[in-house]
Each structure stands twice: as structure tokens, then as C-alpha cells.
Design a protein around this motif. Structure first.
Motif, mmCIF file in Angstrom:
data_model
loop_
_atom_site.group_PDB
_atom_site.id
_atom_site.type_symbol
_atom_site.label_atom_id
_atom_site.label_comp_id
_atom_site.label_asym_id
_atom_site.label_seq_id
_atom_site.Cartn_x
_atom_site.Cartn_y
_atom_site.Cartn_z
ATOM 1 N N THR A 180 -1.795 5.602 1.908
ATOM 2 C CA THR A 180 -2.985 4.742 1.897
ATOM 3 C C THR A 180 -3.061 3.936 3.186
ATOM 4 O O THR A 180 -2.057 3.390 3.637
ATOM 5 C CB THR A 180 -2.950 3.796 0.681
ATOM 6 O OG1 THR A 180 -2.862 4.580 -0.501
ATOM 7 C CG2 THR A 180 -4.193 2.924 0.616
ATOM 8 N N TYR B 120 -11.412 -0.856 -2.326
ATOM 9 C CA TYR B 120 -10.944 0.394 -1.719
ATOM 10 C C TYR B 120 -12.111 1.338 -1.502
ATOM 11 O O TYR B 120 -13.036 1.404 -2.330
ATOM 12 C CB TYR B 120 -9.941 1.095 -2.653
ATOM 13 C CG TYR B 120 -8.682 0.297 -2.857
ATOM 14 C CD1 TYR B 120 -7.563 0.501 -2.060
ATOM 15 C CD2 TYR B 120 -8.618 -0.683 -3.844
ATOM 16 C CE1 TYR B 120 -6.413 -0.245 -2.242
ATOM 17 C CE2 TYR B 120 -7.477 -1.435 -4.039
ATOM 18 C CZ TYR B 120 -6.375 -1.210 -3.225
ATOM 19 O OH TYR B 120 -5.230 -1.962 -3.408
ATOM 20 N N LEU C 75 0.878 -1.178 0.000
ATOM 21 C CA LEU C 75 0.000 0.000 0.000
ATOM 22 C C LEU C 75 0.911 1.222 0.000
ATOM 23 O O LEU C 75 1.987 1.204 0.607
ATOM 24 C CB LEU C 75 -0.888 0.009 1.245
ATOM 25 C CG LEU C 75 -2.042 -0.997 1.282
ATOM 26 C CD1 LEU C 75 -2.768 -0.943 2.623
ATOM 27 C CD2 LEU C 75 -3.029 -0.759 0.141
ATOM 28 N N ASP C 76 0.461 2.289 -0.653
ATOM 29 C CA ASP C 76 1.265 3.505 -0.731
ATOM 30 C C ASP C 76 1.431 4.163 0.629
ATOM 31 O O ASP C 76 0.631 3.933 1.537
ATOM 32 C CB ASP C 76 0.562 4.540 -1.617
ATOM 33 C CG ASP C 76 0.366 4.025 -3.012
ATOM 34 O OD1 ASP C 76 1.146 3.171 -3.438
ATOM 35 O OD2 ASP C 76 -0.586 4.491 -3.660
ATOM 36 N N HIS D 9 0.231 3.169 -7.578
ATOM 37 C CA HIS D 9 -0.792 4.192 -7.271
ATOM 38 C C HIS D 9 -2.048 3.997 -8.123
ATOM 39 O O HIS D 9 -2.663 4.970 -8.573
ATOM 40 C CB HIS D 9 -0.238 5.603 -7.537
ATOM 41 C CG HIS D 9 0.714 6.073 -6.488
ATOM 42 N ND1 HIS D 9 1.099 7.379 -6.376
ATOM 43 C CD2 HIS D 9 1.360 5.417 -5.498
ATOM 44 C CE1 HIS D 9 1.940 7.513 -5.366
ATOM 45 N NE2 HIS D 9 2.118 6.336 -4.822
ATOM 46 N N GLN D 10 -2.412 2.755 -8.327
ATOM 47 C CA GLN D 10 -3.437 2.473 -9.331
ATOM 48 C C GLN D 10 -4.781 3.170 -9.100
ATOM 49 O O GLN D 10 -5.321 3.799 -10.011
ATOM 50 C CB GLN D 10 -3.672 0.959 -9.417
ATOM 51 C CG GLN D 10 -4.804 0.636 -10.379
ATOM 52 C CD GLN D 10 -4.643 -0.675 -11.050
ATOM 53 O OE1 GLN D 10 -3.678 -1.389 -10.804
ATOM 54 N NE2 GLN D 10 -5.557 -1.011 -11.908
ATOM 55 N N VAL D 11 -5.327 3.033 -7.903
ATOM 56 C CA VAL D 11 -6.676 3.577 -7.683
ATOM 57 C C VAL D 11 -6.644 5.106 -7.759
ATOM 58 O O VAL D 11 -7.506 5.746 -8.375
ATOM 59 C CB VAL D 11 -7.241 3.080 -6.336
ATOM 60 C CG1 VAL D 11 -8.562 3.751 -6.018
ATOM 61 C CG2 VAL D 11 -7.415 1.568 -6.388
ATOM 62 N N ARG D 12 -5.584 5.698 -7.180
ATOM 63 C CA ARG D 12 -5.448 7.165 -7.263
ATOM 64 C C ARG D 12 -5.366 7.606 -8.723
ATOM 65 O O ARG D 12 -5.996 8.589 -9.127
ATOM 66 C CB ARG D 12 -4.179 7.622 -6.538
ATOM 67 C CG ARG D 12 -4.237 7.419 -5.051
ATOM 68 C CD ARG D 12 -2.910 7.779 -4.384
ATOM 69 N NE ARG D 12 -2.872 7.276 -3.031
ATOM 70 C CZ ARG D 12 -3.383 7.916 -1.980
ATOM 71 N NH1 ARG D 12 -3.944 9.088 -2.125
ATOM 72 N NH2 ARG D 12 -3.331 7.374 -0.778
ATOM 73 N N LEU E 289 -7.605 7.369 0.900
ATOM 74 C CA LEU E 289 -7.797 6.028 0.326
ATOM 75 C C LEU E 289 -7.564 4.962 1.398
ATOM 76 O O LEU E 289 -6.560 5.015 2.119
ATOM 77 C CB LEU E 289 -6.800 5.825 -0.828
ATOM 78 C CG LEU E 289 -6.989 4.578 -1.689
ATOM 79 C CD1 LEU E 289 -8.346 4.603 -2.413
ATOM 80 C CD2 LEU E 289 -5.870 4.469 -2.731
HETATM 81 N N1 URA Z 1 -4.055 2.124 -5.304
HETATM 82 C C1 URA Z 1 -3.422 3.237 -4.886
HETATM 83 O O1 URA Z 1 -3.492 4.281 -5.532
HETATM 84 N N2 URA Z 1 -2.707 3.147 -3.757
HETATM 85 C C2 URA Z 1 -2.611 2.034 -3.019
HETATM 86 O O2 URA Z 1 -1.945 2.018 -1.985
HETATM 87 C C3 URA Z 1 -3.279 0.884 -3.478
HETATM 88 C C4 URA Z 1 -4.005 0.965 -4.627
#
Ligand code: URA
Length: 240
Positions: free
Chosen positions: A106, A133, A102-103, A184-187, A200
Motif C-alpha cells: 500500500t 483510500y 500501511l501494508d 489489510h482492512q480495505v483489501r 491501494l
Molecule cells: N487497508 C489495507 O488493506 N491496507 C492498508 O495498508 C491500509 C488499509
């Protein structure tokens, strides 16, 4: 007697594949002598195995731990600038390795194990477990965003993501479910839709949820929970 690489993998030092490189680079000694053959047989009851001079003890049981990771620490064994997640692990678990990452900013569910093979299997691109998330962001997600996620978002640098599930909660809040782990996928997915993330938290991996585990705390998974993790399969229905 067992193979040196298997012994180290079960002790939770690294994944089996990486352990071969570690051994070949001359960092492992058996009874004081450098050994560079991963397949060599050792006697786990009598031989003294060290990695970088530190004795590695046999792991008698498999451990999988869940942490409620706080923001402000990195998923790494060591870091010059930031605290690491290892600082939140009770000392008896200090040999465990994180499964994925995890970042820095996060929060949420992060798994650790001493089973290198399990860790490796769970992060293989083909077998990635579904991760859920909760995000807070600018703007409010729309049906168009839901469709873009379902079709696979294109990030600002042109990277194409696998199909993902977006559930708008209204008022700058969304749930996102993904099956891959790009940086940083979800961001970046939400930013690509003009919704930069301010908060997040990973709330689930597969069926595992944080429950009421307080931030910064850990708990061991039960054997039933571990079995469920192991039996996770790539589910085509995710992509309808
Ligand atoms: N996506 C994100 O941007 N940060 C994470 O830590 C995990 C998934």
C-alpha cells in the motif's frame, strides 16, 4: 528534572504505555546503571540515558511528519525480508515512530511523530481518525456494496467491521473511508464483496492530504495541522 518514562516518550522512543514495559525489562540505563522504575526523576541536561546501549537525546520540540510511503516497504523499524519505511526518513528524523501502519504493497500517507502520547491517542480504537483510500479492484462497486459498507462489512473470516463509506468511481475504482485499522482492512472489505484490490493508496487522514508530496518523500506538518490532528473527535455523523 522529569520522569524517565516522560523523557523517553517525548524523545519519541515508544508510546508512554510501552515505555513502562521497556524500562521494566531492564533495557534502559541512567548514567550506566540499569533503571527499572519508570517514575524515577532524571536530569535531562546532565544524565546520560541509554536504550539498548544507544544514547537517547532530549527532544526539544514535538515533530509530526507525513511520508508518501512507496509500495514495497513495510511499516516496521527492522525487517529481515523487505526494506522498511525508516529507510525513507531523513536521518534527523530516525527516532520518530510511525502512527499506525500501511501494508507492504500500500502506498500513501503515513504519519510519524516523536510524541508517544499523540501516536497512542490517534490509534486508540475509540478515537481513530477517518482514513481515506483510493482503490483499484476487479469489478465495479455497486449501490449494494455501498449499503454493505454502511452496515459494516463482514469479512470472509467472519470478522465484522464498523460502518464505513464506499464511493464508487466506476471502472474498477473506488474511494473507501474507514475509522478502524484491522489487518489489510480495505483489501479484505473489498474482497468480501468480490472485488479484490490490485492497487491501494491512502490519500487522507482526517483533513490531512498528501498534496503534491512525491512518493518516498516526507514533510513536517505545520503547527496548525498538528492542532487539527489533536482535535479530531469521534464523529457520530460518520455512521448515518
Ligand atoms: N487497508 C489495507 O488493506 N491496507 C492498508 O495498508 C491500509 C488499509
Amino acid at each position: 528534572m522529569q520522569r524517565l518514562d516522560r523523557f523517553l516518550s517525548e524523545a519519541g522512543v515508544e508510546s508512554r504505555r510501552k515505555i513502562k514495559e521497556v524500562i521494566k525489562s531492564g533495557r534502559v540505563c541512567v548514567n550506566g546503571a540499569v533503571v527499572k522504575s519508570p517514575e524515577i526523576k532524571i536530569n535531562e541536561d546532565h544524565d546520560k540515558i541509554t536504550l539498548d546501549g544507544v544514547q537517547i537525546h532530549q527532544s526539544s520540540r514535538r515533530v509530526v511528519l507525513m511520508m508518501h510511503k512507496p509500495a514495497g516497504c513495510v511499516t516496521a523499524a527492522k525487517d529481515d525480508r523487505y526494506p522498511t519505511v525508516m529507510q525513507y526518513l531523513p536521518s534527523e528524523y530516525s527516532k520518530l515512530m510511525p502512527i499506525g501502519r500501511l501494508d507492504l504493497e500500500t502506498e500513501g500517507l503515513l504519519l510519524f511523530t516523536n510524541d508517544g502520547d499523540l501516536a497512542h491517542r490517534l490509534i486508540m480504537p475509540k478515537h481513530q481518525i477517518e482514513k481515506t483510500y483510493y482503490a483499484e479492484h476487479l469489478g465495479t462497486t455497486t449501490e449494494e456494496d455501498v449499503i454493505a459498507f454502511r452496515n459494516g462489512c463482514e469479512l470472509k473470516d467472519g470478522t465484522k467491521c464498523l460502518p464505513a463509506i464506499l464511493e464508487p468511481l466506476g471502472d474498477g475504482k473506488s474511494i473507501v473511508r474507514v475509522r478502524e485499522g484491522k489487518y489489510h482492512q480495505v483489501r479484505r472489505m473489498l474482497a468480501s464483496r468480490g472485488k479484490p484490490v490490485s492497487y491501494l493508496r491512502r490519500i487522507a487522514e482526517g483533513e490531512l492530504t498528501l498534496g503534491d508530496l512525491p512518493i518516498g518523500k516526507t514533510r513536517e506538518l505545520t503547527s496548525e495541522e498538528i492542532l487539527k490532528l489533536e482535535s479530531v473527535n469521534f464523529d457520530e455523523k460518520f455512521f448515518v
